[in-house]
Design a protein around this motif. Structure first.
Motif, PDB file in Angstrom:
ATOM      1  N   GLY A   1       0.832  -1.204   0.000  1.00 45.53           N
ATOM      2  CA  GLY A   1       0.000   0.000   0.000  1.00 45.53           C
ATOM      3  C   GLY A   1       0.865   1.251   0.000  1.00 45.53           C
ATOM      4  N   ASN A   2       2.183   1.069  -0.114  1.00 48.79           N
ATOM      5  CA  ASN A   2       3.108   2.192  -0.057  1.00 48.79           C
ATOM      6  C   ASN A   2       3.347   2.721  -1.474  1.00 48.79           C
ATOM      7  OD1 ASN A   2       5.671   3.580  -0.221  1.00 48.79           O
ATOM      8  ND2 ASN A   2       6.091   2.881   1.858  1.00 48.79           N
ATOM      9  N   ARG A   3       2.897   3.951  -1.720  1.00 49.01           N
ATOM     10  CA  ARG A   3       2.944   4.484  -3.087  1.00 49.01           C
ATOM     11  C   ARG A   3       4.362   4.644  -3.615  1.00 49.01           C
ATOM     12  NH1 ARG A   3      -0.798   9.547  -3.550  1.00 49.01           N
ATOM     13  NH2 ARG A   3      -1.291   9.331  -1.354  1.00 49.01           N
ATOM     14  N   GLY A   4       5.287   4.968  -2.711  1.00 45.88           N
ATOM     15  CA  GLY A   4       6.681   5.116  -3.136  1.00 45.88           C
ATOM     16  C   GLY A   4       7.243   3.795  -3.629  1.00 45.88           C
ATOM     17  N   LYS A   5       6.981   2.731  -2.861  1.00 47.09           N
ATOM     18  CA  LYS A   5       7.446   1.395  -3.271  1.00 47.09           C
ATOM     19  C   LYS A   5       6.807   0.998  -4.596  1.00 47.09           C
ATOM     20  CE  LYS A   5       7.746  -1.140   1.121  1.00 47.09           C
ATOM     21  NZ  LYS A   5       7.153  -2.298   1.815  1.00 47.09           N
ATOM     22  N   LEU A   6       5.508   1.232  -4.711  1.00 44.73           N
ATOM     23  CA  LEU A   6       4.794   0.811  -5.919  1.00 44.73           C
ATOM     24  C   LEU A   6       5.385   1.471  -7.159  1.00 44.73           C
ATOM     25  CD1 LEU A   6       1.142   0.861  -4.511  1.00 44.73           C
ATOM     26  CD2 LEU A   6       2.400  -1.153  -5.270  1.00 44.73           C
ATOM     27  N   ALA A   7       5.660   2.777  -7.052  1.00 43.11           N
ATOM     28  CA  ALA A   7       6.216   3.485  -8.208  1.00 43.11           C
ATOM     29  C   ALA A   7       7.579   2.902  -8.576  1.00 43.11           C
ATOM     30  CB  ALA A   7       6.347   4.968  -7.894  1.00 43.11           C
ATOM     31  N   GLU A   8       8.415   2.645  -7.568  1.00 44.20           N
ATOM     32  CA  GLU A   8       9.762   2.114  -7.855  1.00 44.20           C
ATOM     33  C   GLU A   8       9.681   0.701  -8.433  1.00 44.20           C
ATOM     34  OE1 GLU A   8      11.911   4.715  -4.311  1.00 44.20           O
ATOM     35  OE2 GLU A   8      12.256   2.564  -4.367  1.00 44.20           O
ATOM     36  N   LEU A   9       8.808  -0.134  -7.865  1.00 45.13           N
ATOM     37  CA  LEU A   9       8.712  -1.518  -8.354  1.00 45.13           C
ATOM     38  C   LEU A   9       8.121  -1.552  -9.763  1.00 45.13           C
ATOM     39  CD1 LEU A   9       7.510  -3.374  -5.114  1.00 45.13           C
ATOM     40  CD2 LEU A   9       9.746  -3.575  -6.235  1.00 45.13           C
TER      41      LEU A   9
ATOM     42  N   GLN B   1      -2.299  -3.658  -5.098  1.00 45.79           N
ATOM     43  CA  GLN B   1      -3.342  -4.408  -4.384  1.00 45.79           C
ATOM     44  C   GLN B   1      -4.559  -3.539  -4.034  1.00 45.79           C
ATOM     45  OE1 GLN B   1      -1.691  -6.119  -0.780  1.00 45.79           O
ATOM     46  NE2 GLN B   1      -1.785  -4.189   0.341  1.00 45.79           N
ATOM     47  N   GLY B   2      -4.313  -2.242  -3.802  1.00 44.43           N
ATOM     48  CA  GLY B   2      -5.415  -1.339  -3.451  1.00 44.43           C
ATOM     49  C   GLY B   2      -6.457  -1.263  -4.555  1.00 44.43           C
TER      50      GLY B   2
ATOM     51  N   HIS C   1      -6.388 -13.089  -1.608  1.00 45.12           N
ATOM     52  CA  HIS C   1      -7.519 -12.175  -1.825  1.00 45.12           C
ATOM     53  C   HIS C   1      -7.826 -11.942  -3.298  1.00 45.12           C
ATOM     54  CE1 HIS C   1      -8.919 -10.502   2.040  1.00 45.12           C
ATOM     55  NE2 HIS C   1      -7.757 -10.974   2.468  1.00 45.12           N
ATOM     56  N   SER C   2      -6.784 -11.941  -4.125  1.00 51.33           N
ATOM     57  CA  SER C   2      -6.985 -11.555  -5.528  1.00 51.33           C
ATOM     58  C   SER C   2      -7.059 -12.752  -6.466  1.00 51.33           C
ATOM     59  CB  SER C   2      -5.827 -10.662  -5.980  1.00 51.33           C
ATOM     60  OG  SER C   2      -4.608 -11.402  -5.940  1.00 51.33           O
ATOM     61  N   GLY C   3      -6.534 -13.900  -6.031  1.00 46.54           N
ATOM     62  CA  GLY C   3      -6.466 -15.054  -6.928  1.00 46.54           C
ATOM     63  C   GLY C   3      -5.371 -14.899  -7.982  1.00 46.54           C
ATOM     64  N   LEU C   4      -4.477 -13.937  -7.780  1.00 51.12           N
ATOM     65  CA  LEU C   4      -3.406 -13.688  -8.765  1.00 51.12           C
ATOM     66  C   LEU C   4      -2.040 -14.023  -8.170  1.00 51.12           C
ATOM     67  CD1 LEU C   4      -4.443 -10.134 -10.056  1.00 51.12           C
ATOM     68  CD2 LEU C   4      -4.596 -12.282 -11.330  1.00 51.12           C
ATOM     69  N   PRO C   5      -1.038 -14.234  -9.002  1.00 49.66           N
ATOM     70  CA  PRO C   5       0.326 -14.270  -8.479  1.00 49.66           C
ATOM     71  C   PRO C   5       0.617 -12.930  -7.799  1.00 49.66           C
ATOM     72  CG  PRO C   5       0.296 -14.908 -10.787  1.00 49.66           C
ATOM     73  CD  PRO C   5      -1.074 -14.399 -10.464  1.00 49.66           C
ATOM     74  N   ALA C   6       1.515 -12.937  -6.813  1.00 50.11           N
ATOM     75  CA  ALA C   6       1.753 -11.707  -6.049  1.00 50.11           C
ATOM     76  C   ALA C   6       3.240 -11.478  -5.816  1.00 50.11           C
ATOM     77  CB  ALA C   6       1.040 -11.786  -4.709  1.00 50.11           C
ATOM     78  N   ILE C   7       3.599 -10.190  -5.742  1.00 53.00           N
ATOM     79  CA  ILE C   7       4.955  -9.801  -5.318  1.00 53.00           C
ATOM     80  C   ILE C   7       4.813  -8.862  -4.131  1.00 53.00           C
ATOM     81  CG2 ILE C   7       7.096  -8.617  -5.914  1.00 53.00           C
ATOM     82  CD1 ILE C   7       6.595  -9.236  -8.822  1.00 53.00           C
TER      83      ILE C   7
END
Ligand SMILES: O=c1[nH]c(=O)c2ncn([C@@H]3O[C@H](COP(=O)(O)OP(=O)(O)OP(=O)(O)O)[C@@H](O)[C@H]3O)c2[nH]1
Ligand SMILES: [Mg+2]
Length: 254
Positions: free
Chosen positions: A59-67, A81-82, A110-116
Motif C-alpha cells: 500500500g506504499n505508493r513510493g514502493k509501488l512506483a519504484e517496483l 493491491q489497493g 484475496h486476488s487469486g493472482l500471483p503476487a509480489i
C-alpha cells in the motif's frame, strides 16, 4: 470479454435506410474485419490468459512506483493491491522475509493472482540493527502519529549525540504464483549509508532525506528516481526478482 450491445437504430434512420434500399442501389459488401493474431501465452499460472497479471502486495505508493518502474521490462501487468480491494496485511514477524511472504500470500489469496510483496526497513548500526521490521511504525514508539515525516523526526531525535551514523536500508521481495505456492521466489537488496543530522532533498519517501550515500555525496532524496532505482536496496532486489521471474515463470520468452 467485451460484449457490446448492438446500437439501436433510431426510427428516422430506419426510415432513411428503407428508402435507400428501395432505390435498388447496390449494397456495399462489408469488408471482413481482420482478426488480431493470437498473443503468446505469457502466464504459466492461468493458461487462458495472454498477459500475465501480478498483484503488487503493497500500500506504499513510493514502493509501488519504484517496483512498477524496475519490473516494467517483464511485460506483465502489475496491479497495485489497493486497486483490487485487497486490504492491508498483518506483518507480525521478526524477519523481512517472513513479513514479505505473509504479505504476498495475503494478496494472492484475496486476488487469486500471483503476487509480489516487499518488506523493507532501516537497520541502524548503533541501535543493533533496529528499527528493522518495525521501521514503518518507528515514530509511534515515541508518541508521534505514524508518518514518514515523524519517522525521520523520531530517528534524528534518537540519534542526537550518536557519532556512529552508519545504517542500511534493506529490502526483501517475495513472489508467489498462488497463496499455496511451495516455491516462493526471493530477492534481497541492501544499501549502506550514513544518517544525516538534518533532512536533505525532496525526492523519494521514507528515510530518503536522511540516508546519505558517500559514493554520491548526496541523500537518496536528492537523487532522481532512476538513479535511486539503479543503486537502491529495492532496485537491487527488483532486478534479481525480474531475472528470477523470467527464468522460472516465463521460460522460453525473450
Ligand atoms: O528511506 C526509505 N527508502 C526506501 O526506499 C524505503 N522503502 C521503505 N521504506 C520505509 O521503511 C518502512 C518499510 O515498512 P514496510 O515494508 O512494512 O512498508 P509499508 O508498511 O510502508 O508498505 P507495505 O508494503 O507493507 O504495504 C516504511 O516506513 C517505509 O516508508 C523506505 N525508506
Ligand atoms: Mg507495512
Amino acid at each position: 470479454m467485451n460484449v457490446r450491445s448492438p446500437k439501436s437504430t433510431p426510427p428516422s434512420a430506419a426510415l432513411r435506410k428503407k428508402s435507400t434500399t428501395s432505390k435498388s442501389t447496390p449494397k456495399p459488401i462489408p469488408k471482413p474485419t481482420p482478426k488480431p493474431p493470437p498473443k503468446p501465452n505469457r502466464c504459466p499460472c492461468s493458461p487462458g490468459d495472454s498477459t500475465m497479471q501480478i498483484v503488487l502486495a503493497s500500500g506504499n505508493r513510493g514502493k509501488l512506483a519504484e517496483l512498477q518502474s524496475t519490473l516494467a521490462p517483464l511485460g506483465v501487468e502489475l496491479i497495485a493491491q489497493g486497486t483490487l480491494g485487497v486490504p492491508e496485511a498483518e506483518e507480525p514477524h521478526h524477519t523481512f522475509l517472513e513479513n514479505a511472504l505473509a504479505k504476498a500470500r495475503h494478496a494472492s489469496a484475496h486476488s487469486g493472482l500471483p503476487a509480489i510483496a516487499d518488506d523493507a526497513g532501516l537497520c541502524v548500526d548503533a541501535f543493533g540493527g533496529q528499527p528493522g521490521v518495525t521501521t514503518a511504525d518507528y515514530a509511534t514508539r515515541f508518541g508521534y502519529p505514524k508518518s514518514d515525516a515523524n519517522n525521520v523526526r523520531a530517528l534524528l531525535e534518537q540519534m542526537q549525540g550518536v557519532e556512529d551514523r552508519r545504517a542500511s536500508m534493506v529490502c526483501t521481495l517475495v513472489a508467489l504464483r498462488s497463496a499455496t505456492d511451495p516455491e516462493p521466489l526471493v530477492a534481497t537488496g541492501r544499501v549502506t549509508g550514513l544518517i544525516t543530522r538534518t533532512p536533505v532533498g525532496d525526492q523519494g519517501f521514507g528515510f530518503d532525506p536522511v540516508m546519505f550515500l558517500p559514493a554520491f555525496g548526496k541523500t537518496f532524496a536528492e537523487l532522481p528516481t532512476d538513479v535511486k532505482n539503479a543503486h537502491s536496496h529495492r532496485g537491487q532486489a527488483a532486478r534479481t526478482m525480474l531475472a528470477l521471474i523470467r527464468e522460472r515463470w516465463l521460460p522460453g520468452l525473450p
